[in-house]
Design an enzyme around this catalytic site. Structure first.
Site, PDB file in Angstrom:
ATOM      1  N   LYS A 111      45.743  45.752  36.570  1.00 42.77           N
ATOM      2  CA  LYS A 111      46.817  45.521  37.539  1.00 42.77           C
ATOM      3  C   LYS A 111      48.163  45.278  36.867  1.00 42.77           C
ATOM      4  CE  LYS A 111      43.939  44.526  41.419  1.00 42.77           C
ATOM      5  NZ  LYS A 111      42.654  44.783  40.702  1.00 42.77           N
TER       6      LYS A 111
HETATM    7  C1  PLP Z   1      41.653  45.689  41.103  1.00 39.60           C
HETATM    8  C2  PLP Z   1      40.588  46.059  40.149  1.00 39.60           C
HETATM    9  C3  PLP Z   1      39.748  47.180  40.367  1.00 39.60           C
HETATM   10  C4  PLP Z   1      39.828  48.041  41.606  1.00 39.60           C
HETATM   11  O1  PLP Z   1      40.987  48.810  41.666  1.00 39.60           O
HETATM   12  P1  PLP Z   1      41.457  49.445  43.076  1.00 39.60           P
HETATM   13  O2  PLP Z   1      42.796  50.005  42.803  1.00 39.60           O
HETATM   14  O3  PLP Z   1      41.513  48.260  44.023  1.00 39.60           O
HETATM   15  O4  PLP Z   1      40.458  50.444  43.477  1.00 39.60           O
HETATM   16  C5  PLP Z   1      38.795  47.486  39.409  1.00 39.60           C
HETATM   17  N1  PLP Z   1      38.643  46.722  38.310  1.00 39.60           N
HETATM   18  C6  PLP Z   1      39.415  45.640  38.068  1.00 39.60           C
HETATM   19  C7  PLP Z   1      39.168  44.832  36.851  1.00 39.60           C
HETATM   20  C8  PLP Z   1      40.419  45.267  38.964  1.00 39.60           C
HETATM   21  O5  PLP Z   1      41.172  44.176  38.727  1.00 39.60           O
END
Ligand code: PLP
Length: 498
Positions: A111
């Site tokens: 993120k």
């Molecule tokens: C948010 C997240 C995801 C999922 O990503 P999306 O964009 O919501 O599909 C997968 N792995 C981790 C570690 C995350 O923080």
């Protein structure tokens, strides 16, 4: 490129406006208004993430000047925040199988790629629009998002950020990351209850019109910066190009050769960025959507029925514990003939009955490009163990779900197209589960997560991300645990208004 709402095509805005608004009026999501022009692959720089980001994002970010975009990406993706010069380095597991490490940012999860850039875009967009208030970012988090948002917005002029997390429901490491957060404009509070309770109080604060008016008089406006914002989606398109260019540079693929991407998926944001990368001309054969036991997307991609009426399982890959994947709405719009009425009716069925069924054409379009699979906790642990033994490479639980699904895909389809697994978190962020995968339950019994963290580093001789080290020694700045009813007061107090 300008943007329309998935539920109302009469509205057309610049990217800068879409980013300030977040959600479109009427509840739709912003999508590109016209067909995307394909980027010329041979023009794209392979070894400078910032330059690549500027090239990819420029056509997508109307309302921003090229200079503003360059300044934003240089501020976001620098050595001060990412511990790898390539920002998202690619590691080879074996022939035709690669891992894109998306966790070299300040919070050790993917993120960061979006949340390091978004504040700069938002700041610029607000300045251009003559906005004269202070923006208050209010976020409920189940773990990764809150910390990434805190790091993204810390000390950005014109912003304050307040994060609520459930006192039961985040890991010890995630909690320590948040309560030791530095910065002059940040605040964090635990809420008694689970993630749903926390999310509910944040939603209530957003829909409280009295509060909004009160805040406006004092010069503040609330915003959420959540994952449906186009300003979070667009930055994720860049690393798909980066991965492909790295493969080309290392002669793992030929010019123009297609690649498969495997994406551990929750809200459908990351994998959707892959879809838009393909529309921008990236040679992609399949986008492989990997879910955990909460396999709503798997069922949907196989059957065309999206059914959220089921219990949420708490799994070892908590960032994918989601029943309603908000960003899927954008894909439906793109693949069902860009018809806002269709989307509106599916989304109201979802709201009213918890489910909808798409038409056969749309389902076929989805299946042409996407494959879906899922892996439960047991398979996840097995996969971490196997990858460590086979390749001496450590992956976290989310990445392990993706690797397990890639193995299934290859077995089922015999498609050996070069594949890139998107690795969304450092294994040290989920040290407890990773250690359990390597050493069994006895390796983690009666130990704190911090103890396990240190043991994992010793056992594997892998250096943990610097930002996760010494978490137990840092000053705890936010000790408060509030009842859900105290949230409004807490917000006002944070802003020195109560
Ligand atoms: C948010 C997240 C995801 C999922 O990503 P999306 O964009 O919501 O599909 C997968 N792995 C981790 C570690 C995350 O923080």
């Amino acid at each position: 490129m300008d943007y329309l709402s998935t539920r109302d095509s009469t509205l057309k805005v610049k990217a800068s406006e879409a980013i300030v608004a977040g959600l479109a009026p009427g509840g739709g999501l912003f999508v590109p208004a016209d067909e995307l022009d394909r980027l010329k692959l041979s023009d794209l720089p392979a070894n400078c993430y910032q330059a690549l980001a500027a090239k990819v994002l420029e056509p997508l970010l109307s309302g921003f000047s090229p200079v503003q975009i360059k300044v934003a990406v240089n501020s976001a993706y620098g050595a001060h925040s990412f511990d790898h010069q390539l920002i998202t380095p690619l590691k080879k597991l074996q022939k035709g199988e690669h891992v894109l490490e998306l966790w070299h940012g300040p919070t050790a999860a993917f993120k960061d790629l979006a949340l390091q850039l978004l504040p700069h875009l938002l700041k610029t967009a607000l300045k251009v629009s003559g906005f004269d208030k202070e923006m208050v970012i209010l976020t409920a988090t189940s773990g990764d998002t809150g910390k990434a948002a805190l790091e993204g917005f810390r000390d950005v002029p014109g912003f304050k950020i307040l994060v609520f997390y459930p006192d039961k429901g985040v890991s010890e490491i995630q909690k320590l990351q948040m309560v030791t957060q530095e910065g002059e404009n940040v605040a964090v509070a635990a809420v008694k209850g689970n993630f749903d309770d926390t999310q509910r109080i944040v939603k209530e604060l957003f829909s409280d019109e009295n509060l909004a008016q009160d805040l406006a008089r004092k010069g503040y406006q609330l915003s959420s910066a959540n994952s449906i914002n186009w300003g979070r989606l667009a930055p994720q398109i860049v690393f798909y190009f980066q991965a492909w260019l790295s493969l080309l540079e290392k002669k793992e693929i030929a010019p123009g050769e297609k690649v498969n991407f495997v994406v551990p998926t929750g809200n459908f944001g990351n994998i959707l960025a892959g879809f838009y990368a393909r529309r921008l001309g990236l040679p992609v054969r399949k986008l492989i959507c990997a879910s955990n036991e909460n396999n709503v997307l798997y069922d949907f991609i196989r059957t065309g029925v999206y059914n959220s009426n089921r219990a949420l399982n708490l799994t070892l890959s908590p960032s994918m514990d989601i029943l309603v994947s908000s960003n899927l709405e954008r894909l439906l719009y793109e693949l069902s003939g860009a018809d806002p009425e269709k989307i509106s009716s599916w989304m109201s069925e979802l709201q009213e009955k918890g489910l909808y069924r798409v038409d056969q054409n749309t389902l076929e379009e989805i299946n042409r490009l996407f494959y879906a699979g899922y892996a439960g906790d047991e398979k996840t642990l097995f996969t971490i163990n196997k990858v460590y033994r086979d390749f001496n490479y450590l992956i976290d639980t989310h990445t392990a779900v993706a690797k397990a699904v890639l193995d299934q895909y290859r077995q089922e389809t015999k498609d050996l197209t070069p594949a890139v697994i998107l690795s969304t978190a450092s294994p040290f962020k989920f040290a407890g589960s990773v250690m359990q995968a390597l050493g069994g339950s006895s390796a983690v019994k009666d130990k704190t997560e911090l103890e396990i963290f240190n043991e994992l580093a010793t056992l594997t001789r892998i250096n943990p991300p610097k930002n996760l080290e010494h978490l137990g020694l840092r000053e705890i700045k936010f000790k408060q645990v509030i009842a859900p009813t105290e949230a409004r007061h807490h917000l006002l107090k944070t802003l020195h208004l109560a």
